[in-house]
Structure formats: structure tokens, C-alpha cells
Motif scaffolding. Structure first.
Motif, PDB file in Angstrom:
ATOM      1  N   LYS A   1      42.421  31.901  33.750  1.00  0.00           N
ATOM      2  CA  LYS A   1      43.145  33.044  34.179  1.00  0.00           C
ATOM      3  C   LYS A   1      43.229  34.055  33.187  1.00  0.00           C
ATOM      4  N   LYS A   2      43.437  35.287  33.533  1.00  0.00           N
ATOM      5  CA  LYS A   2      43.422  36.404  32.855  1.00  0.00           C
ATOM      6  C   LYS A   2      44.718  37.430  33.131  1.00  0.00           C
ATOM      7  N   ALA A   3      45.524  37.878  32.713  1.00  0.00           N
ATOM      8  CA  ALA A   3      46.570  38.897  33.336  1.00  0.00           C
ATOM      9  C   ALA A   3      45.932  40.236  33.433  1.00  0.00           C
ATOM     10  N   ALA A   4      46.643  41.058  34.311  1.00  0.00           N
ATOM     11  CA  ALA A   4      46.152  42.343  34.579  1.00  0.00           C
ATOM     12  C   ALA A   4      46.344  43.152  33.253  1.00  0.00           C
ATOM     13  N   THR A   5      45.338  43.928  33.397  1.00  0.00           N
ATOM     14  CA  THR A   5      45.752  45.115  32.263  1.00  0.00           C
ATOM     15  C   THR A   5      46.817  46.247  32.548  1.00  0.00           C
ATOM     16  N   VAL A   6      47.385  46.751  31.614  1.00  0.00           N
ATOM     17  CA  VAL A   6      48.318  47.823  31.910  1.00  0.00           C
ATOM     18  C   VAL A   6      48.224  48.713  32.957  1.00  0.00           C
ATOM     19  N   GLY A   7      49.015  49.065  33.826  1.00  0.00           N
ATOM     20  CA  GLY A   7      48.667  49.672  35.077  1.00  0.00           C
ATOM     21  C   GLY A   7      48.250  49.163  36.240  1.00  0.00           C
ATOM     22  N   TYR A   8      47.626  47.717  35.957  1.00  0.00           N
ATOM     23  CA  TYR A   8      46.914  47.079  37.168  1.00  0.00           C
ATOM     24  C   TYR A   8      47.979  45.826  37.648  1.00  0.00           C
ATOM     25  N   GLU A   9      49.169  45.994  37.035  1.00  0.00           N
ATOM     26  CA  GLU A   9      50.081  44.642  37.471  1.00  0.00           C
ATOM     27  C   GLU A   9      50.107  44.494  39.149  1.00  0.00           C
ATOM     28  N   SER A  10      50.367  45.643  39.925  1.00  0.00           N
ATOM     29  CA  SER A  10      50.694  45.617  41.101  1.00  0.00           C
ATOM     30  C   SER A  10      49.195  45.394  41.825  1.00  0.00           C
ATOM     31  N   ALA A  11      47.940  45.480  41.559  1.00  0.00           N
ATOM     32  CA  ALA A  11      46.956  45.375  42.076  1.00  0.00           C
ATOM     33  C   ALA A  11      46.781  43.917  42.467  1.00  0.00           C
ATOM     34  N   PRO A  12      45.979  43.711  43.738  1.00  0.00           N
ATOM     35  CA  PRO A  12      45.817  42.179  44.026  1.00  0.00           C
ATOM     36  C   PRO A  12      45.025  41.428  43.191  1.00  0.00           C
ATOM     37  N   ILE A  13      45.397  40.109  43.115  1.00  0.00           N
ATOM     38  CA  ILE A  13      44.689  39.327  42.121  1.00  0.00           C
ATOM     39  C   ILE A  13      43.322  38.804  42.649  1.00  0.00           C
ATOM     40  N   ILE A  14      42.303  38.885  41.640  1.00  0.00           N
ATOM     41  CA  ILE A  14      40.920  38.984  42.184  1.00  0.00           C
ATOM     42  C   ILE A  14      40.461  37.475  41.523  1.00  0.00           C
ATOM     43  N   ILE A  15      39.808  36.686  42.430  1.00  0.00           N
ATOM     44  CA  ILE A  15      39.188  35.710  42.010  1.00  0.00           C
ATOM     45  C   ILE A  15      37.624  35.957  41.827  1.00  0.00           C
ATOM     46  N   ILE A  16      36.999  35.653  40.695  1.00  0.00           N
ATOM     47  CA  ILE A  16      35.701  35.773  40.218  1.00  0.00           C
ATOM     48  C   ILE A  16      35.085  34.294  40.110  1.00  0.00           C
ATOM     49  N   GLN A  17      33.754  34.227  40.955  1.00  0.00           N
ATOM     50  CA  GLN A  17      33.094  33.028  40.913  1.00  0.00           C
ATOM     51  C   GLN A  17      31.791  33.098  40.763  1.00  0.00           C
ATOM     52  N   GLY A  18      31.322  31.867  40.093  1.00  0.00           N
ATOM     53  CA  GLY A  18      29.851  31.637  39.752  1.00  0.00           C
ATOM     54  C   GLY A  18      29.677  30.293  39.561  1.00  0.00           C
ATOM     55  N   HIS A  19      28.534  29.679  39.168  1.00  0.00           N
ATOM     56  CA  HIS A  19      28.266  28.300  38.859  1.00  0.00           C
ATOM     57  C   HIS A  19      27.478  28.214  37.516  1.00  0.00           C
ATOM     58  N   MET A  20      27.991  27.205  36.825  1.00  0.00           N
ATOM     59  CA  MET A  20      27.306  27.040  35.480  1.00  0.00           C
ATOM     60  C   MET A  20      26.151  26.344  35.569  1.00  0.00           C
ATOM     61  N   ASP A  21      25.625  25.537  36.450  1.00  0.00           N
ATOM     62  CA  ASP A  21      24.331  24.848  36.425  1.00  0.00           C
ATOM     63  C   ASP A  21      23.258  25.619  36.626  1.00  0.00           C
ATOM     64  N   MET A  22      22.071  25.161  36.482  1.00  0.00           N
ATOM     65  CA  MET A  22      20.871  25.802  36.708  1.00  0.00           C
ATOM     66  C   MET A  22      19.671  24.768  37.232  1.00  0.00           C
ATOM     67  N   VAL A  23      18.832  25.389  38.045  1.00  0.00           N
ATOM     68  CA  VAL A  23      17.669  24.292  38.309  1.00  0.00           C
ATOM     69  C   VAL A  23      16.795  24.186  37.011  1.00  0.00           C
ATOM     70  N   CYS A  24      16.279  22.818  36.711  1.00  0.00           N
ATOM     71  CA  CYS A  24      15.551  22.618  35.575  1.00  0.00           C
ATOM     72  C   CYS A  24      14.170  22.379  35.941  1.00  0.00           C
TER      73      CYS A  24
END
Length: 487
Positions: free
Chosen positions: A59-82
Motif C-alpha cells: 500500500k502507498k499513500a496518495a500523492t499531494v492533491g490526490y488525497e480525496s481521490a478514490p483508492i485504486i487497487i492495482i493487480q497482477g500475478h508474479m508467476d509465469m509459465v515455464c
């Protein structure tokens, strides 16, 4: 154009992609990459959670001026096909990927590249590490085992999240906004083996079908590419109608979600019948080349004598059941969408066939964007198993991601694309498993989109990533985050 890796890794995204490419991260082998993500967060004093499934939430806090913006969930996966080319010396459990640049594309040498979904990890790390990119508060979640079971996403505790806007970074086409995906389930039909011994005049031979393109069983299922295990079934069946032979082993494919490129059988035949078998093989190679002249023109069949320390072979009844299963287990498109032109609605892929000391296992990846259609294909698999005498194992059942025409985050990404490029982005659905469906079941009211750069031949050793597209998609992504400021 970047001429070498040293130049390329001056870009923050490729710096992190190169770092994670040095860490083995095949599905089920994510401890090292998961620990790396935890250390990354700790070194930057970011809140971090690592759960028992090795998922990592940062988790990372909003930058200055974005404190009132909706929280964003960003997602990906760490594994790969070998996957690697035959004869390639590479241990996915410990060896780093060998990156190389060809033109404006990034490859790994003779192995999968892992851009699916390492690029999401690189984007997330670049954003989390930034000090000059404006953004709302972030909840970044990087999951495990997406390529096999989605058990990582399934294990995530939704109470860790406050955000209701979800940006998945597991797409593979720049200039396209993904808004819906198929659900899926992994079905394995297990055939018990009754063993007997080959006749004393029979000799062991290695029968192989190879040269196919393969590909992702969702993304490439509509390209008409052949399934090596299905071709092997046709050949074995025809041989059994005219030539006495025994089977010791059947194998094919490496991953249930990849169309198998190669398949093999160890068969025992009389030396007197070798010429007949070779004649049959020549006939079938011509048949396959004719059928696949556009989709898989390099298909080939080989027969080579081999040493065998065992003369154990399948009983005739087991042999018949195994060939029947290879013939009848469906592969390919089962239905097309009536609502979205060109979209595959339902499909199944016979991805892996393995022979153990006691069983032959047939692993299938079933997909559909309609829950009831997926359930019906599972029922059909069970019925076929009953007929052939197989046990059925079902796991990795993950939900579809339904299309929401009123999605506000979709509208925002459409607007920012139009602002940045002066044209409309293509809004698409995909016939592949995306973790958005899992998270939407966990978090009521979640509003999701997915995006990513151009990737080609994922899940194969020819996987490659467009360098300009990766940079362009990154800039579009952070441009949209900047637009989320609430005045």
C-alpha cells in the motif's frame, strides 16, 4: 530503438522487469519472488502484507492533491509459465532468464519470457518506487499460481482492501481495454492402468508428433492450431486397426492452459511390422500437413527405436480405453458468443497427458463466459469418464468476469485514451481466465478494467514483448492515474 539491455534497463519499467527476470518464478515456485516484493516494500517504508499463499499486498499513500481521490487497487500475478525449446539447458527452479533484444522486441533465449505477467509486476514496482508520478492511494496486490490454479487470488483476504476501483495489468494487447473474461475449471480424467508384458518379438520405439505452434489455450484457441495429443490419438487408433502393437507410455503437453506442441508414445512393435508402421506414419504426416497447412505447417511425425529396460505395456483393454479417451475428449471451440462478434464463448483444451506407474491422466482446461455452459462441459467430461472408466478430479474453478456497460472506470480509460491519442480505444472481452472475476466475487461493487502492452506467443519459448508498446502502455496507464484527481 534500444540497442542493448544496458540501454533498455535505463527505463524504470525495464529495470524492474530485468530484476524479476533473474528470479525463478514458475507457478508453485514463488517464494523467492514473493520475498523480493516484501523486501522492496520494506526498503521504501511501504505497508506490506505477505499471506500464507505468498500473495503480496503493498500500500502507498496518495500523492499531494490526490488525497480525496478514490483508492485504486492495482493487480497482477508474479508467476509465469515455464516452457523451453527441446534440448535447451535451463533449470526454471534456479536459473535466471537470458533476456535479449531483437529489433524492437524483447525475448528470453529459448524459454518463455514471463512478460505474462512480469510486466504487471514491473509496472507496479515502477509506480510504487516513483516520487514524481501523481496518483491516488494505491493498494497493489501481486498474486501467485495464476497460471495453474488461481489459488493465489482465491486465497486473498478481501478485508485488506478499501478500494472499489480495480486495474488489472494482465492483458496482452496495447490499444485495447479489456472489460470481461471467461471463467474456467481444471478437469483431470484419471485412467487406471492394468499392465501386461510385451511379446518377446516386439521392440520398443519412440513415436513422436512435434513441430506445432501451441499457444495459450484461451487466447489462441480460435487460431485453428492443432493439439498434438489429439493428433497422436488419431494415429494410434489407425495403427491399432491394422497393425498389432503395444503401448508402454503416452505423454503430451506441459501445461493444462497451453495447447500442447508435442506428444509422444512408447510403443512395442514387431520388427516385421516396422515398415508398415513407417508407411502409416508417412500417410498421416501428409494428412496432418494438408489439414494444417495454414495453422501448423511444420507438423512432423518420427519413429525411432529406443532402449527399454522394461517390457511392461498397457493391457489391450487399457490401451483401447486410452486411445478412446484421446479421441473423444473434446478440444477447441465449443461455442461462439452471440453477443460479442468474434468472441469465443466456450472451449476446452486437452493440455497434458501423462503416464505414471498406475494411471494415465488427461488434464483439461475448460473455459466459458457463461457459468451454466461451463458446468455443462464439466458434466460432459464426467459422463465421458464414466464411459471410459476414469476417475474425475476437479480443481481450480474460477469465476467469469461479466461485462458491465455502466462501468465508470471503463469510461475514464476511454476518455483518457481519446484525450491522449485522438481516437477511441477498442473495448474488448477475452476468452481467457483473468483474476478480475475472483476479486469481483470477493469485493462487492468492484469496478474493473484490464490493460497491458503487446505480447506475442505467450506460454511458448517464442514469447516476446514489444518494447515501444510497453512504454506507450505505461505512459497511458500513469496518464489515467493523474486524471483521477478530484477537484
Amino acid at each position: 530503438m534500444y540497442n542493448n539491455l544496458q540501454e533498455l534497463t535505463q527505463h524504470i519499467v525495464f529495470q524492474y522487469f530485468a530484476e524479476i527476470s533473474a528470479i525463478p518464478r514458475g507457478s508453485g515456485n514463488e517464494q523467492a519472488i514473493s520475498d523480493y516484493l516484501v523486501r522492496f516494500a520494506q526498503e521504501r517504508d511501504l505497508e506490506v502484507i505477505q499471506d500464507t499463499a505468498l500473495n503480496v499486498i503493498i500500500k502507498k499513500a496518495a500523492t499531494v492533491g490526490y488525497e480525496s481521490a478514490p483508492i485504486i487497487i492495482i493487480q497482477g500475478h508474479m508467476d509465469m509459465v515455464c516452457e523451453k525449446n527441446k534440448g535447451t539447458v535451463h533449470d526454471f527452479d534456479k536459473d535466471p532468464l537470458q533476456l535479449r533484444i531483437v529489433g524492437d522486441m524483447l525475448y528470453a533465449t529459448d524459454t518463455t519470457l514471463g512478460a505474462d505477467n512480469g510486466i504487471a509486476v514491473a509496472y507496479a514496482l515502477a509506480l510504487l518506487d516513483s516520487t514524481d508520478i501523481p496518483h491516488p492511494a494505491l493498494e497493489v496486490v501481486i498474486t501467485t499460481e495464476e497460471e495453474t490454479t488461481m489459488n493465489g487470488a482465491i486465497a486473498v483476504d478481501a478485508s485488506h482492501f478499501t478500494g472499489k476501483i480495480f486495474i488489472n495489468l494482465d492483458s496482452e494487447e496495447d490499444g485495447k481495454l479489456l472489460v470481461s473474461s471467461a471463467g474456467g475449471v481444471h478437469v483431470t480424467q484419471v485412467l487406471p492402468i492394468v499392465w501386461t508384458n510385451a511379446s518377446h518379438e516386439q521392440v520398443a520405439y519412440h513415436l513422436q508428433i512435434k513441430g506445432l505452434k501451441g499457444g495459450h489455450s484461451g487466447i489462441s484457441i480460435d487460431k485453428g492450431r492443432a493439439n498434438s495429443t489429439k493428433l497422436l490419438g488419431r494415429l494410434l487408433h489407425d495403427l491399432s486397426t491394422e497393425i498389432p502393437y503395444s503401448i508402454q507410455q503416452i505423454t503430451g503437453g506441459l501445461k493444462s492452459n497451453a495447447i500442447p506442441r508435442e506428444a509422444q508414445a512408447v510403443i512395442f512393435i514387431s520388427q516385421n511390422d516396422v515398415n508398415k508402421v513407417n508407411e502409416k506414419i508417412a500417410q498421416w504426416e501428409l494428412i496432418f500437413k494438408n489439414e494444417l497447412q495454414l495453422a501448423d505447417p511444420d507438423v512432423s511425425i518420427s519413429l525411432e527405436q529406443k532402449d527399454s529396460h522394461s517390457t511392461a505395456v498397457l493391457s489391450e483393454e487399457t490401451k483401447h480405453k486410452a486411445i478412446t479417451a484421446l479421441l473423444l475428449i473434446p478440444h477447441g471451440i465449443q461455442a461462439m458468443s452471440m453477443g460479442i462478434e468474434g468472441l469465443v464463448e466456450s472451449s476446452t483444451n486437452l493440455g497434458v497427458v501423462t503416464t505414471t506407474d498406475t494411471t494415465i491422466q488427461f488434464e483439461n482446461e475448460i473455459r466459458s463466459s457463461i457459468k451454466s455452459a461451463k458446468a455443462n462441459m464439466v458434466t460432459q467430461a464426467k459422463s465421458l469418464a464414466d464411459m471410459v472408466g476414469c476417475e474425475v478430479l476437479i480443481d481450480a474453478d474460477y469465476p467469469e468476469w461479466p461485462y458491465n456497460p455502466e462501468s465508470q472506470v471503463k469510461k475514464l480509460f476511454e476518455e483518457t485514451y481519446r484525450e491522449k491519442y485522438g481516437k477511441d480505444i477498442d473495448v474488448i472481452a477475452v476468452h481467457a481466465g483473468i483474476e478480475c472475476g475472483v476479486f469481483m466475487e470477493k469485493i462487492p461493487g468492484l469496478d474493473a478494467v484490464s490493460l497491458g502492452p503487446d505480447m506475442y506467443h505467450v506460454h511458448t519459448p517464442d514469447e516476446h514483448l514489444s518494447i515501444p508498446s510497453t512504454i506507450n502502455n505505461w505512459e497511458y496507464f500513469i496518464y489515467t492515474l493523474k486524471r483521477m484527481k478530484v477537484d
